[in-house]
Write a protein that holds these residues in place. Structure first.
Motif: not given
Length: 557
Positions: A81-104
């Motif tokens: 988790x510290x070395x890589x990014x992921x295509x899609x992340x989550x909002x801190x403290x939740x399971x709600x998806x959020x943009x990471x390496x992809x914007x949409x």
């Protein structure tokens, strides 16, 4: 600061480190003789790093490797988790998806094609560009057994891909049909059938995006202690001292402005929870995870420490492999479930930080469970009678493998396994407790015929029952159960995956829940509230219910 004061500070830190080491060794050895199969934990024999200004995280064990998609364990994910990014992340403290390496991201009208748009200007740690070709390269490693840079001949298994996506390229059960780069910043995934949870599944902590250049140059050594690990994440891999620590440094060109907060991050491997807490108190760790519930009072009584709670989203279970004759009968497996007083064991080892029920999914997903499943009632006499009816009036011998590392669902596995053994002895089942190195434990349970019975668990990768149920009971996910096959179960799980109506999905998963109760393959023991802790000087840590999170916002004063 004068040289004398500086020297005094380092001497104080050295003394604290020696104290922590001594206390850890005493605590590690106070439990009496170990089972023959126990191996000494290297992380308990070495002191955690002295405070040199680095942020030091206490992990419950060493990673299996740092190759994305080629692991299933949380200790590896913490580092990845510290070395890589992921295509899609989550909002801190939740399971709600959020943009990471992809914007949409979006699905086609027939829900068979997903289109992902990449973030522009992102660089890997080696200076190469993140682009659609790099994403396709990573996916091909996970999905395509024939991909030349997958290095499968060297033992890369990518087993989690089949657990979440049905099969590899060429398999009839494969969810994925194709992945392609449309242009430099656009990736398309073509599916065999609709899968509403696809964006959530690909966001799982297994699937970090690594540098294709680095993977090709390193070959099969990539992600090992002697190799490299290159992503786009907030921290750059520096070194891996096997059995001791991994050292990372801040990535100066990280795309999230102002992050990471720490200049250096050390992941220290400390398998024993008592040793982790001792090192946290001594100041050689700044924050740590997977502590035992009975340590909460000690944490709360120390003004230098703060208890931290990870949102509960897990299951700890006892697996019974039906490829072994005594366990081939569902009645025998049910008798084992009846022989274990789960509520008393959970009360003894988790206190208020655990609950037990008969459902594999966590309580937050109760809408997907059957009201008809009331639980395996603790009944020694009924269990004895069931074993006698199945042809085992005198019981039988049972190998029970317990994990050598702490995990959120089983923070102290050995004494819990001993409690299971004591319960089963009451019905004539003679338990032989065994364990081995964590990496071998995970690999060997999948090597036919696998372990006879074993402890393991799961922290959800995304907020959908598919992640708990398909990943453990679906086609391609039962290697550790002797490749158990159940056409009715597989059909229900596949129907639930493609159903778009919520009421229909609930009804299907309720049928799955009832069927799993009868089969008694993975007996749910606990849904835990994981206990974590940090020094009072640490801020910015927001644990994820998914079991790991970025440490880019964590700092110490």
């Amino acid at each position: 600061m004068s040289k004398r004061r500086l020297l005094r500070r380092y001497l104080q830190r050295f003394v604290l480190a020696i104290f922590a080491l001594t206390l850890a060794l005493v605590l590690a050895n106070c439990g009496g003789a170990q089972d023959v199969a126990d191996e000494p934990a290297a992380s308990e024999e070495a002191a955690a790093p002295a405070d040199t200004g680095a942020l030091v995280f206490g992990s419950g064990g060493q990673p299996v490797n740092l190759t994305p998609g080629n692991i299933t364990d949380g200790n590896s994910i913490y580092v990845q988790r510290q070395i890589y990014n992921y295509l899609i992340g989550t909002e801190p403290g939740t399971t709600e998806l959020s943009p990471e390496l992809v914007t949409d991201w979006s699905a086609s009208e027939d829900a068979l094609t997903w289109t992902f748009t990449l973030r522009e200007g992102v660089k890997f740690h080696d200076g190469t560009d993140l682009n659609a070709d790099a994403v396709v390269f990573n996916v091909q490693r996970w999905w395509d057994p024939e991909f030349e840079f997958g290095y499968r001949a060297e033992g890369n298994l990518y087993e989690i891909w089949t657990d979440l996506f049905g099969g590899f390229r060429g398999d009839d059960a494969s969810t994925l049909v194709d992945v392609r780069a449309v242009d430099d910043l656009t990736v398309e995934f073509e599916l065999a059938e609709p899968f509403a949870a696809f964006p959530a599944a690909i966001s799982s902590g297994y699937f970090g995006i690594a540098s294709p250049t680095a993977m090709q140059e390193a070959g099969a050594s990539y992600g090992t202690p002697s190799g490299v690990a290159v992503g786009t994440g907030p921290f750059v891999f520096e070194s891996w001292t096997s059995g001791d620590r991994i050292t990372l440094s801040a990535f100066p060109d990280y795309w999230e402005e102002g992050l990471p907060e720490a200049e250096q991050l050390v992941i220290s491997f400390v398998e024993d929870p008592a040793a982790r807490l001792a090192q946290l108190r001594a100041g050689t760790l700044d924050f740590t995870v997977d502590l035992t519930p009975d340590q909460l009072t000690e944490i709360e009584s120390d003004p230098n420490l703060e208890a931290v709670f990870r949102p509960s989203f897990n299951v700890g279970y006892l697996a019974l492999n039906p490829s072994y004759e005594p366990l081939a009968s569902p009645e025998v497996r049910q008798a084992i479930a009846q022989s274990i007083n789960k509520s008393e064991i959970v009360k003894a080892f988790w206190g208020d930080l655990g609950e037990t029920d008969s459902h594999f999914v966590p309580p937050s997903m109760a809408d997907f469970t059957s009201d008809e499943v009331e639980g395996y009632q603790y009944d020694i006499e009924a269990a004895r009678a069931a074993l006698a009816d199945a042809g085992y009036p005198d019981g039988f011998d049972l190998d029970l493998w317990y994990m050598p590392v702490s995990r959120p669902y089983f923070p102290n596995p050995k004494p819990i396994a001993e409690a299971f053994a004591a319960e089963l002895s009451q019905v004539g089942i003679r338990v032989n407790l065994q364990t081995k190195d964590w990496g071998a434990y995970l690999e060997d349970r999948n090597t036919a015929p696998g372990f006879q019975s074993f402890m393991l668990g799961w922290t959800g990768d995304y907020g959908d029952p598919d992640n708990f149920l398909y990943a453990h009971f679906g086609p391609g996910a039962t290697q550790d159960l002797g490749d158990y096959q159940n056409a009715e179960l597989f059909d229900l799980l596949n129907q639930a995956r493609v159903a778009s109506d919520q009421a229909e999905r609930q009804a299907l998963y309720q049928e799955v829940d009832a069927l799993l109760f009868e089969e008694a393959l993975r007996i749910p023991i606990v849904h835990s509230q994981p206990l974590l802790a940090q020094r009072a000087s640490v801020s910015g840590w927001e644990p994820s219910p998914l079991g790991s999170e970025l440490f880019s916002t964590v700092e110490k004063s």
